[in-house]
Design an enzyme around this catalytic site. Sequence first.
Site, PDB file in Angstrom:
ATOM      1  N   ASN A  14       0.836  -1.212   0.000  1.00 51.95           N
ATOM      2  CA  ASN A  14       0.000   0.000   0.000  1.00 51.95           C
ATOM      3  C   ASN A  14       0.862   1.250   0.000  1.00 51.95           C
ATOM      4  O   ASN A  14       0.567   2.212  -0.703  1.00 51.95           O
ATOM      5  CB  ASN A  14      -0.929   0.012   1.217  1.00 51.95           C
ATOM      6  CG  ASN A  14      -2.201  -0.760   0.958  1.00 51.95           C
ATOM      7  OD1 ASN A  14      -3.090  -0.301   0.229  1.00 51.95           O
ATOM      8  ND2 ASN A  14      -2.293  -1.946   1.540  1.00 51.95           N
ATOM      9  N   LEU A  87      -0.049   1.387  18.296  1.00 53.25           N
ATOM     10  CA  LEU A  87      -0.870   2.559  18.587  1.00 53.25           C
ATOM     11  C   LEU A  87      -0.014   3.813  18.441  1.00 53.25           C
ATOM     12  O   LEU A  87       1.169   3.804  18.778  1.00 53.25           O
ATOM     13  CB  LEU A  87      -1.383   2.499  20.027  1.00 53.25           C
ATOM     14  CG  LEU A  87      -2.616   1.646  20.308  1.00 53.25           C
ATOM     15  CD1 LEU A  87      -2.927   1.689  21.803  1.00 53.25           C
ATOM     16  CD2 LEU A  87      -3.816   2.111  19.499  1.00 53.25           C
ATOM     17  N   ASN A 102      -5.943   5.771   8.789  1.00 52.10           N
ATOM     18  CA  ASN A 102      -5.531   4.359   8.757  1.00 52.10           C
ATOM     19  C   ASN A 102      -6.432   3.611   7.792  1.00 52.10           C
ATOM     20  O   ASN A 102      -7.576   4.002   7.564  1.00 52.10           O
ATOM     21  CB  ASN A 102      -5.663   3.740  10.157  1.00 52.10           C
ATOM     22  CG  ASN A 102      -5.253   2.273  10.167  1.00 52.10           C
ATOM     23  OD1 ASN A 102      -4.245   1.893   9.558  1.00 52.10           O
ATOM     24  ND2 ASN A 102      -6.022   1.434  10.840  1.00 52.10           N
ATOM     25  N   HIS A 104      -8.021  -0.276   7.264  1.00 55.73           N
ATOM     26  CA  HIS A 104      -8.215  -1.566   7.912  1.00 55.73           C
ATOM     27  C   HIS A 104      -8.834  -2.528   6.899  1.00 55.73           C
ATOM     28  O   HIS A 104      -9.756  -2.138   6.166  1.00 55.73           O
ATOM     29  CB  HIS A 104      -9.130  -1.407   9.133  1.00 55.73           C
ATOM     30  CG  HIS A 104      -9.242  -2.660   9.930  1.00 55.73           C
ATOM     31  ND1 HIS A 104      -8.247  -3.077  10.796  1.00 55.73           N
ATOM     32  CD2 HIS A 104     -10.201  -3.613   9.960  1.00 55.73           C
ATOM     33  CE1 HIS A 104      -8.601  -4.225  11.334  1.00 55.73           C
ATOM     34  NE2 HIS A 104      -9.778  -4.575  10.854  1.00 55.73           N
TER      35      HIS A 104
HETATM   36  C1  GAR Z   1      -3.170  -4.085   4.550  1.00 53.53           C
HETATM   37  O1  GAR Z   1      -4.104  -5.017   4.097  1.00 53.53           O
HETATM   38  C2  GAR Z   1      -3.776  -3.193   5.623  1.00 53.53           C
HETATM   39  O2  GAR Z   1      -5.131  -2.970   5.440  1.00 53.53           O
HETATM   40  C3  GAR Z   1      -3.543  -4.011   6.849  1.00 53.53           C
HETATM   41  O3  GAR Z   1      -2.248  -4.550   6.694  1.00 53.53           O
HETATM   42  C4  GAR Z   1      -2.031  -4.796   5.301  1.00 53.53           C
HETATM   43  C5  GAR Z   1      -0.668  -4.261   4.944  1.00 53.53           C
HETATM   44  O4  GAR Z   1      -0.301  -4.692   3.659  1.00 53.53           O
HETATM   45  N1  GAR Z   1      -3.645  -3.227   8.046  1.00 53.53           N
HETATM   46  C6  GAR Z   1      -4.121  -3.716   9.186  1.00 53.53           C
HETATM   47  O5  GAR Z   1      -4.472  -4.862   9.316  1.00 53.53           O
HETATM   48  C7  GAR Z   1      -4.189  -2.702  10.326  1.00 53.53           C
HETATM   49  N2  GAR Z   1      -5.005  -3.208  11.385  1.00 53.53           N
HETATM   50  P1  GAR Z   1       0.883  -3.994   2.907  1.00 53.53           P
HETATM   51  O6  GAR Z   1       2.053  -3.923   3.878  1.00 53.53           O
HETATM   52  O7  GAR Z   1       1.195  -4.853   1.747  1.00 53.53           O
HETATM   53  O8  GAR Z   1       0.425  -2.611   2.505  1.00 53.53           O
END
Ligand code: GAR
Length: 189
Positions: A14, A87, A102, A104
């Site tokens: 992301n 956090l 953020n 999620h």
């Molecule tokens: C993403 O899917 C994001 O939504 C999630 O971690 C992943 C990171 O992927 N975030 C959470 O779960 C926060 N609670 P990435 O490192 O490939 O972007």
Amino acid sequence: MKNIAIFASGTGTNAENIIKYFSTKNSARVILVLSNKSHAPVLERAAKFNIETGFFDRHQFYDTEEVVNLLLKKKTDLIVLAGFLWLVPDNILTLFRGRILNIHPALLPSYGGKGMYGDRVHKAVIAAGEEESGITVHYVNEVYDSGDIIFQARCKVYPDDDIHSLAERVHSLEYEHYPAVIERFVGEM
Ligand code: GAR
């Protein structure tokens, strides 16, 4: 031109997508990528785009002004969390209240809270037999996944889905929407 700092703990797909998106825009740019893990792949991804990177440990993050000072030095307007698992401490929340977003990987308020991240979320969604999941972009406050919701998008959960197929569908939604949601947010700042 607004300055975006990204906090990320892991892979950083992301983060990379957001970096690329804003590299061709005049509205904002990513000026800093910080992680709580010194070897997080996200740091290498960001460095490839010549973006300043750094990492902090628990002590630096929660007991010092180091991160706040760096954010101020870089003239940060907005903090974007992209797979960041800690956090955010009070000193950063106070200074950037209403300017920390953020994402999620589920439809909050369901499947959120401490310990609910990444594949753990998809596992819980599948185990509960949900027919729908999705993404939530929300403001960050002092409690995990509980800030006001800014945007949600939905996708189907199919009976033969496993964690990987669902994660892929949700990731696609994230890539499609997160940069655009950030851009709209920046436009209203
Ligand atoms: C993403 O899917 C994001 O939504 C999630 O971690 C992943 C990171 O992927 N975030 C959470 O779960 C926060 N609670 P990435 O490192 O490939 O972007």
